[in-house]
Motif scaffolding. Structure first.
Motif, short mmCIF file in Angstrom:
data_model
loop_
_atom_site.label_atom_id
_atom_site.label_comp_id
_atom_site.label_asym_id
_atom_site.label_seq_id
_atom_site.Cartn_x
_atom_site.Cartn_y
_atom_site.Cartn_z
N CYS A 218 38.89 26.95 100.54
CA CYS A 218 40.06 26.14 100.20
C CYS A 218 40.17 24.99 101.18
O CYS A 218 39.86 25.14 102.37
CB CYS A 218 41.32 27.00 100.24
SG CYS A 218 42.81 26.14 99.68
N HIS B 39 42.93 23.72 102.16
CA HIS B 39 44.18 23.85 102.90
C HIS B 39 44.02 24.87 104.03
O HIS B 39 43.11 25.69 104.03
CB HIS B 39 45.31 24.26 101.96
CG HIS B 39 45.58 23.25 100.89
ND1 HIS B 39 46.30 22.10 101.10
CD2 HIS B 39 45.18 23.21 99.58
CE1 HIS B 39 46.36 21.40 99.98
NE2 HIS B 39 45.69 22.05 99.05
N CYS C 145 47.64 32.63 104.63
CA CYS C 145 46.46 32.92 103.81
C CYS C 145 45.27 33.33 104.69
O CYS C 145 45.08 32.80 105.78
CB CYS C 145 46.10 31.66 103.01
SG CYS C 145 44.65 31.85 101.95
N MET D 299 35.71 23.98 101.27
CA MET D 299 35.47 24.64 99.98
C MET D 299 34.01 24.44 99.59
O MET D 299 33.37 23.47 100.01
CB MET D 299 36.39 24.11 98.89
CG MET D 299 36.16 22.67 98.50
SD MET D 299 37.06 22.15 97.00
CE MET D 299 36.19 23.07 95.73
N ASP E 101 39.08 31.46 91.43
CA ASP E 101 39.05 30.56 92.59
C ASP E 101 40.36 30.68 93.38
O ASP E 101 41.44 30.78 92.78
CB ASP E 101 38.92 29.10 92.15
CG ASP E 101 37.75 28.86 91.22
OD1 ASP E 101 37.56 29.67 90.30
OD2 ASP E 101 37.06 27.86 91.41
N PRO E 102 40.30 30.61 94.70
CA PRO E 102 41.53 30.63 95.50
C PRO E 102 42.51 29.53 95.07
O PRO E 102 43.71 29.74 95.05
CB PRO E 102 41.04 30.41 96.93
CG PRO E 102 39.65 30.93 96.93
CD PRO E 102 39.10 30.61 95.57
N ASP E 103 41.99 28.35 94.75
CA ASP E 103 42.79 27.26 94.18
C ASP E 103 41.87 26.46 93.27
O ASP E 103 41.00 25.73 93.74
CB ASP E 103 43.40 26.38 95.27
CG ASP E 103 44.42 25.39 94.71
OD1 ASP E 103 44.13 24.78 93.66
OD2 ASP E 103 45.50 25.24 95.30
N ASN F 251 41.42 22.59 93.82
CA ASN F 251 40.95 22.02 95.09
C ASN F 251 40.00 20.86 94.85
O ASN F 251 40.02 19.85 95.55
CB ASN F 251 40.23 23.10 95.91
CG ASN F 251 41.15 23.76 96.92
OD1 ASN F 251 41.96 23.10 97.56
ND2 ASN F 251 41.02 25.06 97.08
N LYS G 11 47.90 25.62 93.64
CA LYS G 11 49.10 25.22 94.36
C LYS G 11 49.93 24.26 93.49
O LYS G 11 49.38 23.41 92.79
CB LYS G 11 48.72 24.50 95.68
CG LYS G 11 48.22 25.43 96.75
CD LYS G 11 47.70 24.64 97.97
CE LYS G 11 48.83 24.01 98.74
NZ LYS G 11 49.62 24.99 99.52
#
Length: 255
Positions: free
Chosen positions: A174, A176, A181, A191, A218-220, A223, A249
């Motif tokens: 990610c 971020h 997290c 990423m 995917d985590p985000d 991204n 997000k």
């Protein structure tokens, strides 16, 4: 070599973190067996015939369960090398390595798993027991043929019907560094993307197996918005009736 890949928990989904390395290792000439102990028993015969066992730990619950599984594996076959791989692999590594497990691999684990098997084959397994790889990987199409069928996993309830659900990941890590997290501890704002054709090939094989909905794990997912949109647009063209869900997000949605 013969390697056994074990999943303990992936939120009720058919485990992509077993299917993906299975495809990579099989493409490299290894014989790969798989077990998902979330829906099937730990097969002692598969444990005993394996030259190495690797357990996937992509999240906290999986890590806690994996420690018990590793203990059982060592009881069944004390001399078999065991690795933990995935986001949580390096958590408490000082307590797990040198006894319960022989190698922990965090980050992009595919190439490191292949290297670990090569080290075992050459009897050169010395050196660092903890590996964190953030390199860019060329992925093979995930291998799902030895995993339980999709009807053993969570389904989507929508419009008065239930749909079989497939799961893929189009990216790891990610951009971020949110303090709540676990990702920044490994990826530190980085990423890594999975080749779109690999993702689409994996979606295709799950559709052929009955999936009518896809979860992007995917985590985000946004991204990398251009990468994400490229995949979902191609997916729409190839499978227009397929639904999907993502994690993202709120600020990315607004943007």
């Amino acid at each position: 070599m013969r390697v056994l890949l074990i999943s303990t928990y992936e939120l009720g989904r058919q485990p992509v973190h077993v299917a993906s390395p299975a495809g990579r290792l099989a493409a490299g000439g290894h014989a790969v067996d798989t077990i998902d102990v979330a829906v099937e028993a730990l097969d002692e015969q598969l444990v005993r015939q394996a030259d190495a066992v690797a357990i996937s730990v992509p999240m906290h619950t999986a890590m806690r369960l994996a420690l018990t599984v590793a203990e059982r594996v060592k009881t069944m076959s004390p001399s078999t090398p065991v690795a933990l791989y995935g986001l949580y692999a390096a958590v408490n590594a000082g307590r797990t390595t040198g006894g319960l497990v022989d190698r922990v691999i965090a980050g992009e684990y595919e190439d490191e798993l292949a290297t670990w098997l090569d080290d075992i084959d050459r009897d050169t397994t010395g050196g660092e027991a903890v590996r964190v790889d953030l390199g860019r990987t060329r992925f093979a199409t995930p291998l799902r043929s030895s995993l339980p069928p999709l009807d053993r996993y969570a389904r989507l309830s929508i419009g008065g019907e239930e749909r079989l659900v497939g799961a893929v990941e189009a990216s790891h890590g990610c951009i971020h560094r949110c303090r709540h997290c676990p990702l920044p501890a490994v990826y530190d704002g980085r990423m890594r993307i999975v080749d779109p054709e690999v993702v689409l090939a994996d979606i295709g094989q799950q559709v052929a197996a009955g999936a009518r909905h896809i979860t992007f794990g995917d985590p985000d997912f946004l991204n990398g918005p251009h990468h994400a949109l490229r995949i979902v647009r191609a997916m729409r063209d190839r499978f227009p009736d397929l639904t999907y869900d993502i994690t993202v997000k709120v600020e990315h949605i607004l943007r």
